[in-house]
Scaffold this active site. Structure first.
Site, PDB file in Angstrom:
ATOM      1  N   LYS A 115     -21.514  48.118  68.964  1.00  0.00           N
ATOM      2  CA  LYS A 115     -22.468  49.229  69.065  1.00  0.00           C
ATOM      3  C   LYS A 115     -23.052  49.359  70.467  1.00  0.00           C
ATOM      4  CE  LYS A 115     -23.966  49.970  64.316  1.00  0.00           C
ATOM      5  NZ  LYS A 115     -25.129  50.149  63.436  1.00  0.00           N
ATOM      6  N   LYS A 207     -12.115  51.263  60.898  1.00  0.00           N
ATOM      7  CA  LYS A 207     -12.755  51.468  59.594  1.00  0.00           C
ATOM      8  C   LYS A 207     -13.342  52.887  59.521  1.00  0.00           C
ATOM      9  CE  LYS A 207     -17.314  49.804  60.624  1.00  0.00           C
ATOM     10  NZ  LYS A 207     -18.471  49.018  60.427  1.00  0.00           N
ATOM     11  N   LYS A 210     -19.559  56.256  59.749  1.00  0.00           N
ATOM     12  CA  LYS A 210     -20.444  57.419  59.839  1.00  0.00           C
ATOM     13  C   LYS A 210     -20.423  58.014  61.231  1.00  0.00           C
ATOM     14  CE  LYS A 210     -23.860  55.700  56.499  1.00  0.00           C
ATOM     15  NZ  LYS A 210     -25.000  54.752  56.399  1.00  0.00           N
TER      16      LYS A 210
HETATM   17  P1  AMP Z   1     -23.934  51.331  56.501  1.00  0.00           P
HETATM   18  O1  AMP Z   1     -23.452  52.722  56.444  1.00  0.00           O
HETATM   19  O2  AMP Z   1     -23.512  50.635  57.742  1.00  0.00           O
HETATM   20  O3  AMP Z   1     -25.378  51.181  56.190  1.00  0.00           O
HETATM   21  O4  AMP Z   1     -23.183  50.583  55.331  1.00  0.00           O
HETATM   22  C1  AMP Z   1     -23.623  50.589  53.978  1.00  0.00           C
HETATM   23  C2  AMP Z   1     -22.689  49.762  53.124  1.00  0.00           C
HETATM   24  O5  AMP Z   1     -21.378  50.354  53.100  1.00  0.00           O
HETATM   25  C3  AMP Z   1     -22.473  48.323  53.633  1.00  0.00           C
HETATM   26  O6  AMP Z   1     -22.395  47.434  52.527  1.00  0.00           O
HETATM   27  C4  AMP Z   1     -21.159  48.403  54.360  1.00  0.00           C
HETATM   28  O7  AMP Z   1     -20.490  47.164  54.400  1.00  0.00           O
HETATM   29  C5  AMP Z   1     -20.405  49.397  53.492  1.00  0.00           C
HETATM   30  N1  AMP Z   1     -19.355  50.087  54.271  1.00  0.00           N
HETATM   31  C6  AMP Z   1     -19.542  50.806  55.402  1.00  0.00           C
HETATM   32  N2  AMP Z   1     -18.359  51.288  55.861  1.00  0.00           N
HETATM   33  C7  AMP Z   1     -17.415  50.852  54.980  1.00  0.00           C
HETATM   34  C8  AMP Z   1     -15.998  51.019  54.891  1.00  0.00           C
HETATM   35  N3  AMP Z   1     -15.319  51.726  55.793  1.00  0.00           N
HETATM   36  N4  AMP Z   1     -15.346  50.429  53.847  1.00  0.00           N
HETATM   37  C9  AMP Z   1     -16.028  49.707  52.916  1.00  0.00           C
HETATM   38  N5  AMP Z   1     -17.362  49.521  52.952  1.00  0.00           N
HETATM   39  C10 AMP Z   1     -18.051  50.087  53.956  1.00  0.00           C
END
Ligand code: AMP
Ligand code: TRP
Length: 350
Positions: A115, A207, A210
């Site tokens: 990041k 991956k 967002k």
């Molecule tokens: P975040 O959007 O970073 O707050 O992620 C929220 C949850 O979604 C966390 O448990 C992440 O590990 C999961 N997550 C985010 N991106 C992915 C992805 N591409 N595949 C699977 N899980 C994800």
């Protein structure tokens, strides 16, 4: 070893573009855990501001993540749903953890390196300290199980290291205050199932995220049926038909990703998907996947839209959840203050 009652905690950042990876990797698992465990699910708005967020967007995105939780089937009456900034104990415990965690531990965090990129000197201090706040989120409830996607594994290991060092450094005081041989549990990460790492639809080695500049890289929870079908049609693939065995997906990241998405959406294993679709060309598999994605996601998108028409109701859910979370967190903080040696007026939990 001190006994901790099982409790699930997890968080999602309100940073917009909530996507299929978040849904399959995290939110569907949250829903599942409710059947067997007491659960606390948090919209981590304080984590979101480790990088700049437009204030109006932050509030809107906080309601959107909450709506996604509810639409997916999280029950905010039986469990707890709230936004992090309403419970000050998270920040309070994070400070204590900043003094427990070592610079060297945080320096190893790959998410910070990704990041912050080349502009490390310009990254916020909050972005660097992000994992100590995450440890505080979990441990302020002394949660024992944390369902997350694969990308959070390193952060959860750091939470365990912080808990272990706190238990070790304050061992005498912990025992003297009647907490036995450990005050914090060593939290178990729950990273299982076919969807712990959903990849970008444009590049099977990255991956789904967002923050990817390409909207075609992800299916969001607010995409309509046409957008979902179009994005799957345009998803990058290779020219080979699908294999019949898992081994045949090696070195084929895009194919592996679409099969994983299918499996997670259908609630079956990847082996079962290949048994049914092995030998199919992508020209046949993609429409089947698009149909499945639309049927699964459309009701959730519709329910999210319905919920978002009444922001007052969503705010009420968050405030009620925060009131209950605050009571639980206060009990932990009383213990932490006793253990560390802070003079305080004990606030009755509840
Ligand atoms: P975040 O959007 O970073 O707050 O992620 C929220 C949850 O979604 C966390 O448990 C992440 O590990 C999961 N997550 C985010 N991106 C992915 C992805 N591409 N595949 C699977 N899980 C994800
Ligand atoms: N860091 C997590 C993510 O980006 C979000 C998060 C914050 C979290 N606090 C947490 C996840 C506590 C699990 C437990 O996905």
């Amino acid at each position: 070893m001190t006994d901790f009652s099982p409790l699930v905690f997890s968080g999602v950042q309100p940073t917009g573009n909530l996507h299929l990876g978040n849904y399959l990797g995290a939110i569907t698992r949250f829903v599942e855990m409710q059947k067997s465990h007491a659960c606390i699910y948090c919209v981590v708005d304080m984590h979101a501001i480790t990088v700049w967020q437009d204030p109006k967007e932050l509030a809107r995105n906080t309601r959107e993540v909450t709506a996604a939780f509810l639409a997916a089937g999280i029950d905010p009456a039986a469990h707890i749903v709230f936004n992090q900034s309403q419970v000050a104990a998270h920040a309070e415990l994070a400070w204590v953890f900043n003094c427990v965690a070592r610079m060297g531990w945080l320096n190893r965090m790959t998410q910070f390196k990704e990041k912050a990129g080349k502009h490390r000197e310009n990254a916020s201090v909050g972005l660097f300290a992000y994992p100590t706040l995450m440890a505080a989120d979990i441990l302020v409830y002394r949660a024992t199980h944390v369902p997350v996607g694969e990308d959070q594994k390193q952060h959860l290991e750091l939470s365990r290291d912080i808990a272990a060092k706190f238990n070790h450094d304050f061992a005498e005081s912990i025992a003297a205050h009647g907490f036995g041989d450990a005050f914090f549990p060593l939290t178990e990460p729950l990273i299982t199932g076919p969807a712990t790492r959903i990849m970008s639809l444009r590049d099977g080695t990255k991956k789904m995220s967002k923050s990817d500049p390409s909207d075609f890289s992800r299916i969001t929870l607010t995409d309509d049926a046409d957008a979902i079908a179009l994005k799957i049609r345009k998803a990058r693939t290779d020219p080979e038909p699908l294999p019949s065995e898992l081994d045949g997906l090696k070195e084929r990241p895009e194919a592996e990703n679409l099969v994983g998405i299918y499996a997670a959406l259908a609630g079956v294993t990847r082996e079962e998907v290949l048994r049914d679709h092995g030998g199919s060309q992508f020209s046949a598999f993609k429409p089947a996947l698009a149909d499945l994605a639309v049927t699964t996601m459309a009701p959730i998108a519709a329910e999210m839209r319905r919920l978002l028409e009444d922001p007052g109701h969503i705010d009420g859910v968050l405030t009620d959840g925060a009131d209950r979370a605050r009571g639980l967190a206060a009990a932990t903080m009383d213990g932490v203050k006793d253990i560390v040696g802070f003079i305080h007026r004990s606030i009755a939990a509840g």
